[in-house]
Motif scaffolding. Sequence first.
Motif, PDB file in Angstrom:
ATOM      1  N   PHE A  37       0.824  -1.206   0.000  1.00 43.45           N
ATOM      2  CA  PHE A  37       0.000   0.000   0.000  1.00 43.45           C
ATOM      3  C   PHE A  37       0.856   1.253   0.000  1.00 43.45           C
ATOM      4  N   ALA A  38       0.340   2.282  -0.672  1.00 41.51           N
ATOM      5  CA  ALA A  38       1.052   3.555  -0.799  1.00 41.51           C
ATOM      6  C   ALA A  38       0.054   4.676  -0.955  1.00 41.51           C
ATOM      7  N   GLY A  39       0.396   5.827  -0.360  1.00 37.62           N
ATOM      8  CA  GLY A  39      -0.474   6.987  -0.458  1.00 37.62           C
ATOM      9  C   GLY A  39      -0.105   7.989   0.607  1.00 37.62           C
ATOM     10  N   PRO A  40      -0.970   8.998   0.805  1.00 32.84           N
ATOM     11  CA  PRO A  40      -0.694   9.978   1.850  1.00 32.84           C
ATOM     12  C   PRO A  40      -0.748   9.325   3.234  1.00 32.84           C
ATOM     13  N   PRO A  41      -0.087   9.931   4.222  1.00 27.13           N
ATOM     14  CA  PRO A  41       0.012   9.304   5.544  1.00 27.13           C
ATOM     15  C   PRO A  41      -1.334   8.920   6.157  1.00 27.13           C
ATOM     16  N   SER A  42      -2.380   9.757   5.967  1.00 22.79           N
ATOM     17  CA  SER A  42      -3.674   9.411   6.567  1.00 22.79           C
ATOM     18  C   SER A  42      -4.173   8.080   6.007  1.00 22.79           C
ATOM     19  N   MET A  43      -3.940   7.860   4.717  1.00 21.29           N
ATOM     20  CA  MET A  43      -4.395   6.629   4.063  1.00 21.29           C
ATOM     21  C   MET A  43      -3.546   5.438   4.510  1.00 21.29           C
ATOM     22  N   THR A  44      -2.222   5.592   4.503  1.00 20.28           N
ATOM     23  CA  THR A  44      -1.374   4.434   4.831  1.00 20.28           C
ATOM     24  C   THR A  44      -1.574   4.015   6.287  1.00 20.28           C
ATOM     25  N   MET A  45      -1.781   4.993   7.171  1.00 20.57           N
ATOM     26  CA  MET A  45      -1.999   4.630   8.577  1.00 20.57           C
ATOM     27  C   MET A  45      -3.306   3.877   8.745  1.00 20.57           C
ATOM     28  N   ALA A  46      -4.354   4.339   8.053  1.00 18.18           N
ATOM     29  CA  ALA A  46      -5.655   3.666   8.156  1.00 18.18           C
ATOM     30  C   ALA A  46      -5.572   2.242   7.587  1.00 18.18           C
ATOM     31  N   VAL A  47      -4.882   2.093   6.467  1.00 19.63           N
ATOM     32  CA  VAL A  47      -4.784   0.773   5.833  1.00 19.63           C
ATOM     33  C   VAL A  47      -3.963  -0.184   6.709  1.00 19.63           C
ATOM     34  N   GLN A  48      -2.901   0.333   7.285  1.00 21.59           N
ATOM     35  CA  GLN A  48      -2.090  -0.527   8.140  1.00 21.59           C
ATOM     36  C   GLN A  48      -2.919  -1.046   9.323  1.00 21.59           C
ATOM     37  N   GLY A  49      -3.706  -0.152   9.924  1.00 19.75           N
ATOM     38  CA  GLY A  49      -4.560  -0.559  11.044  1.00 19.75           C
ATOM     39  C   GLY A  49      -5.584  -1.599  10.616  1.00 19.75           C
ATOM     40  N   MET A  50      -6.163  -1.378   9.433  1.00 22.25           N
ATOM     41  CA  MET A  50      -7.176  -2.312   8.919  1.00 22.25           C
ATOM     42  C   MET A  50      -6.565  -3.704   8.696  1.00 22.25           C
TER      43      MET A  50
END
Length: 232
Positions: free
Chosen positions: A200-213
Amino acid sequence: MAEITLRRRQTIAEGTVAFYFDKPAGFTHEAGQNAMFTLINPAEDDASGPTRPFTIASAPHEPELMIATRMRASAFKRTLAAAPLGTRLEIEGPAGVMVLHEDAARPAVFLAGGIGITPFLAMARDAAKRRLPNRLVLFYSNRRPQDAAFLAELERLEGPNFRLIATMTDVPDWPGEKRRISRELLAVHLPDLREPVYYFAGPPSMTMAVQGMLKDLGVSEDDMRSEEFYGY
Ligand SMILES: Cc1cc2nc3c(=O)[nH]c(=O)nc-3n(C[C@H](O)[C@H](O)[C@H](O)COP(=O)(O)OP(=O)(O)OC[C@H]3O[C@@H](n4cnc5c(N)ncnc54)[C@H](O)[C@@H]3O)c2cc1C
């Protein structure tokens, strides 16, 4: 460190530009990797300095190196936007872990937020060129189609081994997915959420949410590879 020459630039989505450079002799990289790009004696500078990491969005077999970025007001991007063709930059690299895993039995799931598409474009082009047996599933999330760089090309690359799920979160009448990247969205399109290796790659808000998911899904750290495009 090597020098590269700016050859052309092209607007590829709203506020989004691709820059093409000559590939220095002997430069090789793997699809999905990045490099450090440095402006030489820029006319203006700011606190972030003259160097930025960018994914090499072109595939290794291509004769040029291409990067793609959202244009913003930083001194670096203003300078790059205005640079005459023929301008030279320094490049250091390649580096980075966003390269396809070897075990072709396990699918790769790519989760891209906006301009985070760059490593996955390189990997999709590379897989098509080399006819890799790996199954690739790309979830590409944008607000609107006009924000989605390379969307038409990715649609053309779709085939038995490459699936694209383009989700547009701000377009009520978009005929496809409109949900953000979430457990529910993945579950609809993936038969087994534990089987793939996730990128996954993208802005920090997106990568943090995806990592948590992914963590909540029980995906191990070994099966996650990511890049945070800070600055957005
Ligand atoms: C491996 C990697 C690959 C990337 N690939 C792309 C790409 O393909 N396309 C693309 O558009 N962007 C990519 N980026 C992001 C890119 O490097 C820029 O940061 C981004 O484009 C914003 O640039 P800017 O000049 O507008 O803002 P910047 O001046 O770069 O940054 C804005 C903000 O980010 C903060 N920041 C700067 N450096 C860091 C740091 N090291 N850690 C945390 N915060 C920091 C600054 O303090 C500032 O507040 C990538 C980043 C990384 C790490």
